[in-house]
Design an enzyme around this catalytic site. Structure first.
Site, PDB file in Angstrom:
ATOM      1  N   CYS A 139      50.103  31.286  17.209  1.00 55.81           N
ATOM      2  CA  CYS A 139      48.838  31.902  17.646  1.00 55.81           C
ATOM      3  C   CYS A 139      48.986  32.567  19.007  1.00 55.81           C
ATOM      4  O   CYS A 139      48.974  31.885  20.043  1.00 55.81           O
ATOM      5  CB  CYS A 139      47.729  30.853  17.686  1.00 55.81           C
ATOM      6  N   CYS A 142      45.987  32.243  21.330  1.00 57.32           N
ATOM      7  CA  CYS A 142      45.887  30.936  21.994  1.00 57.32           C
ATOM      8  C   CYS A 142      46.938  30.805  23.104  1.00 57.32           C
ATOM      9  O   CYS A 142      46.644  30.323  24.190  1.00 57.32           O
ATOM     10  CB  CYS A 142      46.134  29.788  21.014  1.00 57.32           C
ATOM     11  N   ASP A 143      48.163  31.183  22.806  1.00 55.94           N
ATOM     12  CA  ASP A 143      49.277  30.811  23.681  1.00 55.94           C
ATOM     13  C   ASP A 143      49.944  31.970  24.423  1.00 55.94           C
ATOM     14  O   ASP A 143      50.812  31.743  25.265  1.00 55.94           O
ATOM     15  CB  ASP A 143      50.359  30.080  22.848  1.00 55.94           C
TER      16      ASP A 143
END
Ligand code: NDP
Length: 318
Positions: A139, A142-143
């Protein structure tokens, strides 16, 4: 068969942000929700490290801690959490009472909220597990921020991979995109966006075959050209696997309308499915946004839809 005689107002299947948010809202509406966690309590967030994009956590929060807190909040309002897996569903196509099974125990419910999520697909390399949380992620939203100014690799040739590569190109120094065929599967608009981004290098006919690193932190991607057989390394600190997701809907096949990729179809601007009294929230019905915050939002919608549905005089749905 052990059938519980009490008919529950609301059973929630799944324990990610969608499920627990639905639980908080239905519990506060006094529907006494019963939530079944499934095999992976807390869902996908329990496999991530730091979550920095969920509003309300200015210093970030780890995925597992966030899920513990969501569960606590749901239990504070008397949600009953069962650490069990629903093994069978038998929905009543005209509404009324739906049947769910946990092994040989049968549960009866007026409303069911499905929030079983989706799972990222992985290549199946041992190294993916070894470096998960140490540079390997599924992701970018997200990261990606953790790799600001660094070099990263993205694997995949579909819309997700293109979207992730473009997102990362704005943060990272260089993005190497590995496409296993000699062409993209992505829509041409996404493909062109990738091709027009100067710091994305596209490597066709290229597969990730291993990951090299130290102290469980990624240092390079070991790649192979599947035409020439040439093997080489790309130095990088992050590797994003973006080869698609599978919605967790095998339990509901034949019971509820799914799209051609297996996602539950919900009505526009609603969490209603084709079965009266059955609602779907989170990644199990969303292949576009797939964020904890959007899943939580649709969990809230499902709870409100269920509450409204139960507000209908019983004779119209029994
Ligand atoms: P897709 O299934 O569309 O694409 C998967 C990609 O990963 C393909 O290029 C595939 O290669 C590749 N792949 C699969 N397995 C492997 C493997 N083992 N090794 C290397 N590569 C592999 O998944 P997406 O997640 O990209 O998209 C899913 C759906 O969601 C699509 O309908 C897409 O359009 C949609 N979507 C829409 C978005 C938007 O509208 N903004 C954003 C993201 C997704 P191959 O082609 O060789 O099979």
């Amino acid at each position: 068969m052990n059938t519980e005689t009490e008919i529950k107002d609301c059973v929630i299947i799944g324990s990610g942000p969608a499920g627990f948010t639905a639980a908080i809202y239905t519990a506060r509406a006094d529907l006494k929700p019963e939530l079944y966690t499934g095999l992976e309590p807390g869902g996908q967030l329990t496999t991530t490290t730091e979550v920095e994009n969920f509003p309300g956590y200015p210093d970030g929060v780890t995925g597992p801690l966030m899920m513990i807190q969501l569960q606590k909040q749901a239990e504070r309002f008397d949600t009953k959490v069962h650490y069990e897996m629903i093994t069978e569903a038998e929905f009543n196509t005209s509404g009324g009472i739906h049947k769910l099974k946990v092994g040989n125990k049968e549960i009866l419910a007026r409303t069911v909220i499905i929030s079983t999520g989706a799972s990222a697909k992985w290549l199946g390399l041992e190294d993916e597990k070894k470096y998960n949380g140490g540079g390997v992620s599924a992701c970018a939203t997200c990261d990606g921020y953790f790799y600001k100014g660094k070099d990263v690799v993205v694997v995949g040739g579909g819309d997700t991979a293109c979207e992730e590569a473009v997102h990362l190109s704005k943060l990272c120094k260089k993005v190497s995109l590995l496409v296993r065929k000699d062409h993209f599967r992505a829509s041409s608009i996404m493909e062109n966006r990738v091709k027009n981004t100067p710091n994305i290098e596209i490597l066709y006919n290229t597969e990730l075959i291993g990951i090299l690193g130290e102290n469980n932190l990624v240092q390079s991607a070991n790649i192979k050209n599947n035409i020439t057989g040439e093997v080489s390394n790309i130095e990088c600190e992050g590797i994003f696997i973006a080869i698609g997701h599978s919605p967790n809907t095998s339990l509901f096949k034949g019971q509820i309308d799914l799209d051609d990729q297996g996602y539950i179809i919900t009505k526009p601007d609603s969490t209603e499915t084709n079965i009266p009294g059955v609602f779907a929230a989170g990644d199990v019905q969303d292949h576009k946004y797939r964020q904890a915050i959007t899943a939580a939002g649709s969990g809230c919608m499902a709870a409100m839809d269920a509450e409204r549905y139960l507000g209908v005089p019983p004779e119209t749905y029994n």
